[in-house]
Design an enzyme around this catalytic site. Sequence first.
Site, PDB file in Angstrom:
ATOM      1  N   TRP A 103       0.841  -1.203   0.000  1.00 41.94           N
ATOM      2  CA  TRP A 103       0.000   0.000   0.000  1.00 41.94           C
ATOM      3  C   TRP A 103       0.879   1.257   0.000  1.00 41.94           C
ATOM      4  O   TRP A 103       0.657   2.198  -0.773  1.00 41.94           O
ATOM      5  CB  TRP A 103      -0.918  -0.047   1.230  1.00 41.94           C
ATOM      6  CG  TRP A 103      -1.961   1.003   1.322  1.00 41.94           C
ATOM      7  CD1 TRP A 103      -2.278   1.941   0.376  1.00 41.94           C
ATOM      8  CD2 TRP A 103      -2.852   1.230   2.416  1.00 41.94           C
ATOM      9  NE1 TRP A 103      -3.317   2.727   0.816  1.00 41.94           N
ATOM     10  CE2 TRP A 103      -3.680   2.318   2.065  1.00 41.94           C
ATOM     11  CE3 TRP A 103      -3.046   0.627   3.666  1.00 41.94           C
ATOM     12  CZ2 TRP A 103      -4.683   2.812   2.923  1.00 41.94           C
ATOM     13  CZ3 TRP A 103      -4.039   1.118   4.513  1.00 41.94           C
ATOM     14  CH2 TRP A 103      -4.843   2.198   4.146  1.00 41.94           C
ATOM     15  N   TYR A 105      -3.949   1.801  -4.581  1.00 44.69           N
ATOM     16  CA  TYR A 105      -2.728   2.220  -3.874  1.00 44.69           C
ATOM     17  C   TYR A 105      -1.919   3.154  -4.785  1.00 44.69           C
ATOM     18  O   TYR A 105      -1.126   2.736  -5.617  1.00 44.69           O
ATOM     19  CB  TYR A 105      -1.874   1.007  -3.460  1.00 44.69           C
ATOM     20  CG  TYR A 105      -2.574   0.026  -2.539  1.00 44.69           C
ATOM     21  CD1 TYR A 105      -3.720   0.384  -1.832  1.00 44.69           C
ATOM     22  CD2 TYR A 105      -2.091  -1.271  -2.348  1.00 44.69           C
ATOM     23  CE1 TYR A 105      -4.367  -0.515  -1.000  1.00 44.69           C
ATOM     24  CE2 TYR A 105      -2.732  -2.176  -1.505  1.00 44.69           C
ATOM     25  CZ  TYR A 105      -3.878  -1.782  -0.840  1.00 44.69           C
ATOM     26  OH  TYR A 105      -4.518  -2.676  -0.011  1.00 44.69           O
ATOM     27  N   LYS A 124       7.005   1.421  18.191  1.00 47.06           N
ATOM     28  CA  LYS A 124       7.914   2.573  18.040  1.00 47.06           C
ATOM     29  C   LYS A 124       7.296   3.904  18.479  1.00 47.06           C
ATOM     30  O   LYS A 124       8.009   4.770  18.960  1.00 47.06           O
ATOM     31  CB  LYS A 124       8.448   2.651  16.614  1.00 47.06           C
ATOM     32  CG  LYS A 124       7.436   2.869  15.512  1.00 47.06           C
ATOM     33  CD  LYS A 124       8.127   2.772  14.136  1.00 47.06           C
ATOM     34  CE  LYS A 124       7.117   2.919  13.015  1.00 47.06           C
ATOM     35  NZ  LYS A 124       7.739   2.785  11.691  1.00 47.06           N
ATOM     36  N   GLN A 161      13.024  -2.930   7.152  1.00 40.56           N
ATOM     37  CA  GLN A 161      11.757  -3.309   7.802  1.00 40.56           C
ATOM     38  C   GLN A 161      11.376  -4.742   7.445  1.00 40.56           C
ATOM     39  O   GLN A 161      10.972  -5.524   8.309  1.00 40.56           O
ATOM     40  CB  GLN A 161      10.635  -2.348   7.390  1.00 40.56           C
ATOM     41  CG  GLN A 161      10.803  -0.954   7.976  1.00 40.56           C
ATOM     42  CD  GLN A 161       9.651  -0.017   7.639  1.00 40.56           C
ATOM     43  OE1 GLN A 161       8.904  -0.231   6.682  1.00 40.56           O
ATOM     44  NE2 GLN A 161       9.525   1.048   8.410  1.00 40.56           N
ATOM     45  N   TYR A 209      -4.620  -8.549   6.902  1.00 36.58           N
ATOM     46  CA  TYR A 209      -3.966  -7.267   6.567  1.00 36.58           C
ATOM     47  C   TYR A 209      -3.797  -6.402   7.810  1.00 36.58           C
ATOM     48  O   TYR A 209      -4.438  -6.636   8.829  1.00 36.58           O
ATOM     49  CB  TYR A 209      -4.664  -6.550   5.416  1.00 36.58           C
ATOM     50  CG  TYR A 209      -5.968  -5.811   5.679  1.00 36.58           C
ATOM     51  CD1 TYR A 209      -6.030  -4.630   6.423  1.00 36.58           C
ATOM     52  CD2 TYR A 209      -7.144  -6.263   5.095  1.00 36.58           C
ATOM     53  CE1 TYR A 209      -7.216  -3.938   6.602  1.00 36.58           C
ATOM     54  CE2 TYR A 209      -8.351  -5.575   5.272  1.00 36.58           C
ATOM     55  CZ  TYR A 209      -8.371  -4.409   6.027  1.00 36.58           C
ATOM     56  OH  TYR A 209      -9.548  -3.723   6.201  1.00 36.58           O
ATOM     57  N   ASP A 267       1.096  -8.454  -2.197  1.00 33.83           N
ATOM     58  CA  ASP A 267      -0.282  -7.952  -2.280  1.00 33.83           C
ATOM     59  C   ASP A 267      -0.277  -6.476  -2.673  1.00 33.83           C
ATOM     60  O   ASP A 267       0.447  -5.669  -2.092  1.00 33.83           O
ATOM     61  CB  ASP A 267      -0.981  -8.102  -0.921  1.00 33.83           C
ATOM     62  CG  ASP A 267      -2.414  -7.590  -0.962  1.00 33.83           C
ATOM     63  OD1 ASP A 267      -3.250  -8.245  -1.610  1.00 33.83           O
ATOM     64  OD2 ASP A 267      -2.681  -6.520  -0.376  1.00 33.83           O
ATOM     65  N   ALA A 316       5.833  -2.867   4.265  1.00 33.27           N
ATOM     66  CA  ALA A 316       7.204  -2.418   4.563  1.00 33.27           C
ATOM     67  C   ALA A 316       7.583  -1.396   3.511  1.00 33.27           C
ATOM     68  O   ALA A 316       7.174  -1.502   2.362  1.00 33.27           O
ATOM     69  CB  ALA A 316       8.165  -3.594   4.549  1.00 33.27           C
ATOM     70  N   ARG A 317       8.367  -0.410   3.932  1.00 31.99           N
ATOM     71  CA  ARG A 317       8.751   0.666   3.009  1.00 31.99           C
ATOM     72  C   ARG A 317      10.222   0.633   2.689  1.00 31.99           C
ATOM     73  O   ARG A 317      10.669   1.326   1.776  1.00 31.99           O
ATOM     74  CB  ARG A 317       8.451   2.022   3.640  1.00 31.99           C
ATOM     75  CG  ARG A 317       7.156   2.060   4.379  1.00 31.99           C
ATOM     76  CD  ARG A 317       7.018   3.333   5.166  1.00 31.99           C
ATOM     77  NE  ARG A 317       6.993   4.443   4.252  1.00 31.99           N
ATOM     78  CZ  ARG A 317       6.003   5.345   4.199  1.00 31.99           C
ATOM     79  NH1 ARG A 317       5.000   5.280   5.023  1.00 31.99           N
ATOM     80  NH2 ARG A 317       6.050   6.323   3.349  1.00 31.99           N
TER      81      ARG A 317
END
Length: 328
Positions: free
Chosen positions: A24, A61, A221, A292, A210, A56, A287-288
């Site tokens: 996403w 998105y 965090k 991560q 999800y 996914d 995850a970006r």
Amino acid sequence: MPKIQYRKLGNSDIKVTTLALGTWAFGADRWWGEQRDLDSQNTLYRAIELGINFIDTAPIYGNGHSEAVIGEALKKEKLREKVILATKAGLRWKASSPEESFYNLKKQSILEEVDDSLRRLQTEVIDLYQAHFPDPSTPIGETAQALYKLYQKGKIRAIGVSNFSVGQMREFMKFSALHSLQPRYSMFRREIESEILPFCIENNIAVLAYSPLDNAVLTGKFFFGQKIPQDKVRSINYDLEGENFRINKEAAIKLKAVASKYKKSLAQLALNWVVARRGLTCAIVGARRPAQIEENTGAAGWEIAKEDMENIESILGEREERIKKPLV
Ligand SMILES: NC(=O)c1ccc[n+]([C@@H]2O[C@H](COP(=O)([O-])OP(=O)(O)OC[C@H]3O[C@@H](n4cnc5c(N)ncnc54)[C@H](OP(=O)(O)O)[C@@H]3O)[C@@H](O)[C@H]2O)c1
């Protein structure tokens, strides 16, 4: 490197890893804020290197952007055959006002959307095609028949729904095979446990969770010093609001102590827990950046002992009694 297990996607012939990469944020829009395509691509490559085979995405998105980034990345490294690609239909955006989205699961719209997704993903076939949200203005039978036609034609290899209730799934199954459901599920969001999960177990429908980290709340965090980003996703997450924030922080501290027993992070514990639940097929974790997804794959290859599962249950039960949920 922990070996990630595979599970069958319902009664289809597809096997997916218990951890999937959610993309996403690759959309780089107001929902998750700024995101560089290079970081997205590297995250995708790292996920595949680490043994994740399931990706996914959805047209909504970034209005096609997440799909396009994935299509380009997979083509460049000739990785298409290594992954199970899941995308969705039914959430569209207005050409005149791209920030405005609307539901459409009519046959004609699905036929347009599938071709757009195939083009952006640069592939001949979509492995799992999912109705993104129920569309109140379209009979479920029309949607199910349209998806089943695509399945028979070989444009898609499996059929899924997302955010559907038991009643909606029952109606869908009168007209089509149904291989999977994608619902929200995490330690902090367990609504599916009462009716939806037992129904999926009974009907051999794969459950793809999800937001298994509750949009990063379950990394802990934000409780331990990091500022909450000013993006749309975090601004609407009630777990980060007022008194809920304090209640969740207390739970996170206790859960982190359980994770430490295994030399694991809170995120790894939260993902392991999701995948270990009866009826769950996988956790679709966003995850970006490569770091991560590296941390998140550390959720695989170990087990939470029975007494710790019981301890987690009582921590979550205590939290659940105190948390304030918005009226829907
Ligand atoms: N079907 C649907 O209606 C629906 C709805 C929502 C999501 N999804 C799917 O599910 C996927 C995952 O859900 P989600 O993205 O909402 O939430 P999530 O997986 O619970 O959280 C993902 C976010 O947490 C942060 N993060 C991830 N790993 C981390 C780590 N190890 N340490 C610190 N931060 C970490 C990242 O954002 P920051 O770095 O910005 O904190 C990341 O974008 C989506 O990408 C999408 O594919 C589907």
